[in-house]
Design a protein around this motif. Structure first.
Motif, PDB file in Angstrom:
ATOM      1  N   ASP A 130      41.969 -34.004 -17.766  1.00 11.89           N
ATOM      2  CA  ASP A 130      42.883 -32.893 -17.505  1.00 11.89           C
ATOM      3  C   ASP A 130      42.873 -32.562 -16.011  1.00 11.89           C
ATOM      4  N   MET A 131      43.900 -33.010 -15.288  1.00 15.87           N
ATOM      5  CA  MET A 131      43.938 -32.795 -13.848  1.00 15.87           C
ATOM      6  C   MET A 131      44.102 -31.322 -13.485  1.00 15.87           C
ATOM      7  N   GLU A 132      44.824 -30.576 -14.297  1.00 17.44           N
ATOM      8  CA  GLU A 132      44.993 -29.152 -14.005  1.00 17.44           C
ATOM      9  C   GLU A 132      43.646 -28.439 -14.039  1.00 17.44           C
ATOM     10  N   ARG A 133      42.825 -28.763 -15.019  1.00 14.96           N
ATOM     11  CA  ARG A 133      41.486 -28.179 -15.058  1.00 14.96           C
ATOM     12  C   ARG A 133      40.668 -28.615 -13.844  1.00 14.96           C
ATOM     13  N   CYS A 134      40.775 -29.877 -13.466  1.00 11.69           N
ATOM     14  CA  CYS A 134      40.056 -30.355 -12.279  1.00 11.69           C
ATOM     15  C   CYS A 134      40.471 -29.569 -11.046  1.00 11.69           C
ATOM     16  N   GLU A 135      41.756 -29.352 -10.882  1.00 13.66           N
ATOM     17  CA  GLU A 135      42.250 -28.604  -9.727  1.00 13.66           C
ATOM     18  C   GLU A 135      41.724 -27.184  -9.727  1.00 13.66           C
ATOM     19  N   GLN A 136      41.645 -26.572 -10.906  1.00  9.79           N
ATOM     20  CA  GLN A 136      41.122 -25.210 -10.987  1.00  9.79           C
ATOM     21  C   GLN A 136      39.660 -25.153 -10.587  1.00  9.79           C
ATOM     22  N   VAL A 137      38.870 -26.134 -11.012  1.00  9.31           N
ATOM     23  CA  VAL A 137      37.457 -26.164 -10.633  1.00  9.31           C
ATOM     24  C   VAL A 137      37.314 -26.275  -9.121  1.00  9.31           C
ATOM     25  N   TRP A 138      38.029 -27.225  -8.524  1.00  5.99           N
ATOM     26  CA  TRP A 138      37.940 -27.398  -7.073  1.00  5.99           C
ATOM     27  C   TRP A 138      38.406 -26.138  -6.342  1.00  5.99           C
ATOM     28  N   LYS A 139      39.476 -25.529  -6.838  1.00  9.17           N
ATOM     29  CA  LYS A 139      39.995 -24.311  -6.204  1.00  9.17           C
ATOM     30  C   LYS A 139      38.903 -23.256  -6.097  1.00  9.17           C
ATOM     31  N   TRP A 140      38.141 -23.063  -7.169  1.00  8.26           N
ATOM     32  CA  TRP A 140      37.112 -22.025  -7.164  1.00  8.26           C
ATOM     33  C   TRP A 140      35.879 -22.444  -6.380  1.00  8.26           C
ATOM     34  N   ILE A 141      35.535 -23.725  -6.403  1.00 11.86           N
ATOM     35  CA  ILE A 141      34.432 -24.186  -5.561  1.00 11.86           C
ATOM     36  C   ILE A 141      34.734 -23.867  -4.096  1.00 11.86           C
ATOM     37  N   LEU A 142      35.945 -24.198  -3.669  1.00 13.00           N
ATOM     38  CA  LEU A 142      36.335 -23.944  -2.282  1.00 13.00           C
ATOM     39  C   LEU A 142      36.394 -22.445  -1.991  1.00 13.00           C
ATOM     40  N   ARG A 143      36.869 -21.685  -2.950  1.00 10.65           N
ATOM     41  CA  ARG A 143      36.957 -20.236  -2.744  1.00 10.65           C
ATOM     42  C   ARG A 143      35.578 -19.623  -2.555  1.00 10.65           C
ATOM     43  N   TRP A 144      34.619 -20.031  -3.400  1.00 12.69           N
ATOM     44  CA  TRP A 144      33.289 -19.421  -3.284  1.00 12.69           C
ATOM     45  C   TRP A 144      32.605 -19.843  -1.996  1.00 12.69           C
ATOM     46  N   GLY A 145      32.797 -21.101  -1.576  1.00  6.16           N
ATOM     47  CA  GLY A 145      32.221 -21.520  -0.304  1.00  6.16           C
ATOM     48  C   GLY A 145      32.751 -20.703   0.853  1.00  6.16           C
ATOM     49  N   ARG A 146      34.058 -20.434   0.813  1.00  3.00           N
ATOM     50  CA  ARG A 146      34.679 -19.643   1.888  1.00  3.00           C
ATOM     51  C   ARG A 146      34.263 -18.181   1.797  1.00  3.00           C
ATOM     52  N   GLU A 147      34.301 -17.616   0.603  1.00  2.00           N
ATOM     53  CA  GLU A 147      34.026 -16.185   0.455  1.00  2.00           C
ATOM     54  C   GLU A 147      32.613 -15.834   0.890  1.00  2.00           C
ATOM     55  N   HIS A 148      31.658 -16.751   0.605  1.00  2.22           N
ATOM     56  CA  HIS A 148      30.267 -16.471   0.959  1.00  2.22           C
ATOM     57  C   HIS A 148      29.872 -17.118   2.286  1.00  2.22           C
ATOM     58  N   GLN A 149      30.875 -17.635   3.002  1.00  2.24           N
ATOM     59  CA  GLN A 149      30.680 -18.176   4.346  1.00  2.24           C
ATOM     60  C   GLN A 149      29.613 -19.265   4.395  1.00  2.24           C
ATOM     61  N   GLN A 150      29.627 -20.105   3.359  1.00  2.59           N
ATOM     62  CA  GLN A 150      28.744 -21.264   3.323  1.00  2.59           C
ATOM     63  C   GLN A 150      29.490 -22.435   3.973  1.00  2.59           C
ATOM     64  N   TRP A 151      29.555 -22.403   5.312  1.00  4.47           N
ATOM     65  CA  TRP A 151      30.487 -23.276   6.012  1.00  4.47           C
ATOM     66  C   TRP A 151      30.145 -24.752   5.897  1.00  4.47           C
ATOM     67  N   ASP A 152      28.889 -25.109   6.021  1.00  4.14           N
ATOM     68  CA  ASP A 152      28.514 -26.523   5.878  1.00  4.14           C
ATOM     69  C   ASP A 152      28.827 -27.023   4.470  1.00  4.14           C
ATOM     70  N   TYR A 153      28.466 -26.211   3.504  1.00  5.33           N
ATOM     71  CA  TYR A 153      28.761 -26.560   2.114  1.00  5.33           C
ATOM     72  C   TYR A 153      30.267 -26.686   1.899  1.00  5.33           C
ATOM     73  N   LEU A 154      31.011 -25.727   2.430  1.00  9.74           N
ATOM     74  CA  LEU A 154      32.460 -25.735   2.241  1.00  9.74           C
ATOM     75  C   LEU A 154      33.089 -26.976   2.861  1.00  9.74           C
ATOM     76  N   LEU A 155      32.657 -27.340   4.056  1.00 13.98           N
ATOM     77  CA  LEU A 155      33.250 -28.503   4.715  1.00 13.98           C
ATOM     78  C   LEU A 155      32.978 -29.780   3.924  1.00 13.98           C
ATOM     79  N   GLU A 156      31.770 -29.897   3.400  1.00 11.50           N
ATOM     80  CA  GLU A 156      31.447 -31.079   2.587  1.00 11.50           C
ATOM     81  C   GLU A 156      32.285 -31.117   1.320  1.00 11.50           C
ATOM     82  N   GLN A 157      32.457 -29.962   0.686  1.00  7.11           N
ATOM     83  CA  GLN A 157      33.264 -29.917  -0.534  1.00  7.11           C
ATOM     84  C   GLN A 157      34.732 -30.197  -0.238  1.00  7.11           C
ATOM     85  N   CYS A 158      35.197 -29.793   0.941  1.00  5.41           N
ATOM     86  CA  CYS A 158      36.580 -30.092   1.326  1.00  5.41           C
ATOM     87  C   CYS A 158      36.815 -31.596   1.381  1.00  5.41           C
ATOM     88  N   LYS A 159      35.855 -32.314   1.962  1.00  6.97           N
ATOM     89  CA  LYS A 159      35.975 -33.768   2.049  1.00  6.97           C
ATOM     90  C   LYS A 159      36.022 -34.388   0.648  1.00  6.97           C
TER      91      LYS A 159
END
Length: 201
Positions: A130-159
């Motif tokens: 289910d690609m829609e579910r996959c997109e939702q998971v990634w969306k929230w992973i990226l959101r939490w990395g940004r919201e909590h300013q975990q910049w190294d983690y966020l950049l790795e997850q972006c890649k």
């Protein structure tokens, strides 16, 4: 196994309250589903799957009420971990791990959130396809990395998210990853790289 019709009726009523946005009333209704019934001769046996969905209903209500510490406790209790999770189908397991991950995200527990979301992503991609579910998971992973300013983690997850998007032909995911990478690089004081990234888009 025959489930007491009163239990089923109570479950449906609790779910209806939740859908109507009456989350406190819904939570109380979920908690009372297995209370004694007027008919003492009616069966009281319930399936593990039914119990699991009651617990998921409570979890959703606690999250909607912003009671994330209680939601975390519910996710991690012995009954949920050792018994009820075995009763859920793949979609139900996804809902559990996705909700657990977002609960941990709200609490700022990034490593734990990542583990739960990785489990949800694996289920969405490998078991449900289910690609829609996959997109939702990634969306929230990226959101939490940004919201909590975990910049190294966020950049790795972006890649990782960007490559996942390429591999699965998800333009939305590539776009989300690109936007989040801008904030990660800015947070890491790599402003020139962030500026160049925006110019390339």
């Amino acid at each position: 196994m025959t489930i007491n019709p009163t239990f089923i009726q109570r479950y449906n009523q609790a779910a209806a309250l939740a859908r109507a946005g009456q989350h406190q009333q819904a939570l109380e209704a979920y908690q009372e589903i297995l209370a004694p019934t007027p008919d003492a001769t009616a069966p009281r046996d319930v399936t593990g799957e039914f119990l699991a969905h009651i617990e998921l209903g409570k979890l959703y209500c606690l999250m909607d009420l912003g009671r994330y510490d209680e939601a975390k406790t519910l996710c991690e209790n012995e009954q949920m971990q050792e018994a009820l999770l075995e009763q859920l189908n793949m979609a139900g397991l996804f809902d559990y791990y996705f909700s657990y991950g977002n609960t941990l995200g709200h609490l700022g527990l990034t490593p734990e959130m990542d583990r739960a979301m990785t489990a949800a992503l694996t289920l969405a991609a490998d078991e449900l396809g289910d690609m829609e579910r996959c997109e939702q998971v990634w969306k929230w992973i990226l959101r939490w990395g940004r919201e909590h300013q975990q910049w190294d983690y966020l950049l790795e997850q972006c890649k990782l998210a960007h490559q996942f998007g390429i591999n699965n032909e998800s333009y939305l995911l590539q776009q989300l990853a690109g936007e989040a990478a801008f904030y990660a690089m800015r947070g890491l004081d790599r402003r020139e790289e962030a500026k160049q990234g925006i110019q390339k888009r």
